[in-house]
Design a protein around this motif. Structure first.
Motif, short mmCIF file in Angstrom:
data_model
loop_
_atom_site.label_atom_id
_atom_site.label_comp_id
_atom_site.label_asym_id
_atom_site.label_seq_id
_atom_site.Cartn_x
_atom_site.Cartn_y
_atom_site.Cartn_z
N ALA A 94 0.75 -1.18 -0.06
CA ALA A 94 0.17 0.06 0.08
C ALA A 94 0.92 1.30 -0.08
O ALA A 94 0.23 2.25 -0.20
N GLN B 65 -8.21 2.15 9.64
CA GLN B 65 -7.18 1.97 8.66
C GLN B 65 -7.23 0.82 7.98
O GLN B 65 -7.12 0.53 6.83
N ASN B 66 -7.73 -0.31 8.53
CA ASN B 66 -7.89 -1.68 7.96
C ASN B 66 -9.19 -1.93 6.88
O ASN B 66 -8.96 -2.31 5.98
N GLN B 67 -10.05 -1.31 7.52
CA GLN B 67 -11.27 -0.65 6.74
C GLN B 67 -10.95 -0.23 5.50
O GLN B 67 -11.58 -0.50 4.54
N ASN B 69 -7.97 0.20 3.97
CA ASN B 69 -7.17 -0.50 3.00
C ASN B 69 -7.95 -1.48 2.49
O ASN B 69 -7.79 -1.97 1.19
N SER B 70 -8.88 -2.08 3.31
CA SER B 70 -9.62 -3.42 2.67
C SER B 70 -10.53 -2.83 1.44
O SER B 70 -10.74 -3.33 0.50
N ASN B 71 -11.23 -1.69 1.91
CA ASN B 71 -12.03 -1.06 0.58
C ASN B 71 -11.25 -0.95 -0.48
O ASN B 71 -11.67 -0.97 -1.68
N ALA B 73 -8.39 -1.98 -1.50
CA ALA B 73 -7.84 -2.94 -2.39
C ALA B 73 -9.01 -3.60 -2.97
O ALA B 73 -8.96 -4.30 -4.29
N ASN B 74 -10.19 -3.90 -2.34
CA ASN B 74 -11.25 -4.33 -3.01
C ASN B 74 -11.65 -3.72 -4.01
O ASN B 74 -12.30 -4.37 -5.23
N GLN B 75 -11.62 -2.57 -4.28
CA GLN B 75 -11.75 -1.68 -5.39
C GLN B 75 -10.77 -1.55 -6.45
O GLN B 75 -10.91 -0.84 -7.44
N LEU B 78 -5.78 0.87 -4.66
CA LEU B 78 -4.87 1.10 -3.52
C LEU B 78 -3.73 1.80 -3.55
O LEU B 78 -3.17 2.46 -2.68
N ASN B 177 -15.90 1.19 -7.63
CA ASN B 177 -16.18 -0.21 -7.19
C ASN B 177 -16.90 -0.75 -8.69
O ASN B 177 -16.68 -1.76 -8.93
#
Lengths: 236, 211
Positions: A94, B65-67, B69-71, B73-75, B78, B177
């Motif tokens: 990242a 932060q985790n949320q 990064n997850s979003n 990456a999912n989209q 990043l 997305n």
């Protein structure tokens, strides 16, 4: 003659004693008053010093110092609130590769610093308010202590003046006794003195004496004479 | 000669001097009892609040932060500029949370300082009429021993509420997305559009997939 001299001397002595007692009492009262004035002036000086000390902590310079102190305290807390760097680390994939990412983060960091400084400066005024409150609290407490002590001593002063006004009672009484005794002695001497007969004339004395024999005027010839009624006549 | 003078004044003066001595001793005892309230003590109250609130802030930050990064990456964004903007926003929200906690810590310190000052002032008032300085001193020690930071603090709020609304549930995320889903679905199932579509990485595909 001797009685008159003694009476005169005694009267003078009594008067002198009375005057001396009065003067001594006045001195005692003045002394008590002066002591209270000196003591009260001491309390006034204490209160003035307390007030001046409190005023010196309310000047613009003192206020600015208190504000700066609060600002430093706030900055200390802000800096110590920074989270550990491990928390802020991003996943390796990242990490931004484009050049714009660093600029955005740098800009945000600069805004954060400015915001921290402004927040700390604002918090500094709260320390100014607190320090002024505590300072006034202490000053009022000290002034209250001084005022209560001064009032307590002020309330005692009437009793001290009363005691001073009665401090020479004995001497005053002695003077009164001397004066009274002298007057009595003088009266006795006057009435028993032969010179008095010469002043009034013997006939007059004889007349007074005949009146006494008639019981109309008691003569000091003895205690038994007092038993004669003043209204009796021709008692013989 | 002072026969017959009153002793009341002397008695009152002596009593007043005695009272003054008692008051001075009581004040000395009070000052000794409160000698431990140094600036370091007051800062301890602020540190206590920081120790209470900062772990919660850290936990909230980690979740967001985790949320994020997850979003991202999912989209598939990043490394996008939007991701940088979101991370900067997250950093700003974190800084604001730190400021609020620091402000609360300073407020705890000042409240304790004010409380101590008020209690000390009350004891000074009692010292003016006391006839037992030792009792005042013991009372001061008791008050000083019981004067501490509050045992419980109010729960902290969600410092990242605005960030979550802006970045985690924003319309931009859905827009990206939809595009990502459309593109990825095309790559995995070219027949969706009824014609051959070439991947941007066509030259990198295995030879059996090249057409």
């Amino acid at each position: 003659m001797a009685c008159g001299t003694i009476a005169l001397l005694g009267s003078l002595a009594g008067t002198g004693a009375s005057l001396g007692a009065s003067a001594l009492e006045n001195n005692a009262m003045n002394k008590a008053t002066n002591q209270e004035l000196v003591r009260n002036q001491g309390f006034v000086n204490q209160a003035r010093n307390t007030f001046n000390t409190s005023q010196q902590l309310s000047t613009p310079q003192a206020a600015q110092n208190q504000i700066n102190q609060g600002k430093q305290q706030s900055l200390g807390y802000i800096n110590s609130s920074a989270l550990p760097s491990a928390t802020l680390s991003m996943p390796q994939n990242a990490i931004p590769q484009n050049a714009g990412g660093n600029a955005l983060q740098s800009g945000q960091n600069a805004r954060n610093q400015l915001s921290n400084q402004a927040s700390a400066g604002l918090q500094g005024y709260s320390n100014f308010g607190l320090q002024q409150y505590l300072k006034d609290l202490q000053a009022n407490s000290n002034l209250g202590l001084i005022g209560n002590e001064a009032n307590a001593w002020k309330n005692i002063l009437p009793y001290q003046l009363q005691a001073a006004s009665q401090s020479q009672t004995g001497l005053s009484t002695l003077g009164s006794l001397l004066s009274t005794g002298s007057n009595l002695a003088g009266l006795y001497g006057l009435t028993s003195s032969p010179s008095l007969g010469n002043m009034l004339g013997n006939s007059r004395l004889n007349q007074l004496g005949s009146l006494g024999q008639q019981g109309l005027f008691p003569m000091s010839t003895g205690m038994s004479d007092w038993n004669i009624s003043p209204f009796a006549t021709n008692l013989g | 000669m002072s026969c017959g003078s009153s002793n009341a004044a002397n008695a009152l003066a002596g009593q007043q001097q005695q009272q003054q001595q008692w008051t001075d001793r009581a004040i000395e005892n009070i000052n000794n009892a409160f000698a431990g309230f140094t600036p370091q003590f007051y800062q301890g109250a602020g540190r206590a609040y920081q120790n209470y609130a900062l772990p919660q802030l850290q936990q909230q930050f980690a979740m967001n932060q985790n949320q994020l990064n997850s979003n991202l990456a999912n989209q598939g964004i990043l490394n996008s500029s939007y991701a940088q903007q979101a991370r900067a926003g997250l950093s700003g929200a974190l800084n604001q949370g730190q400021q609020q906690i620091a402000g609360q810590a300073l407020q705890q310190q000042q409240q304790l300082q004010q409380q101590v000052g008020q209690e000390k002032n009350q004891l000074y008032s009692q010292a003016q009429t006391t006839n037992n300085p030792s009792q005042i001193g013991q009372q001061a020690l008791g008050i000083a021993a019981n004067t501490t930071a509050p045992s419980t603090f109010a729960p902290i709020g969600n410092f990242f509420n605005q960030f979550g609304q802006q970045y985690l549930a924003g319309q931009n995320a859905n827009t990206y997305n939809n595009f990502a889903n459309q593109y990825l679905n095309t790559l995995s199932n070219p027949s969706l559009f009824g014609q051959q579509m070439y991947s941007p990485f066509y030259s990198q595909l295995p030879s059996n997939q090249l057409q």
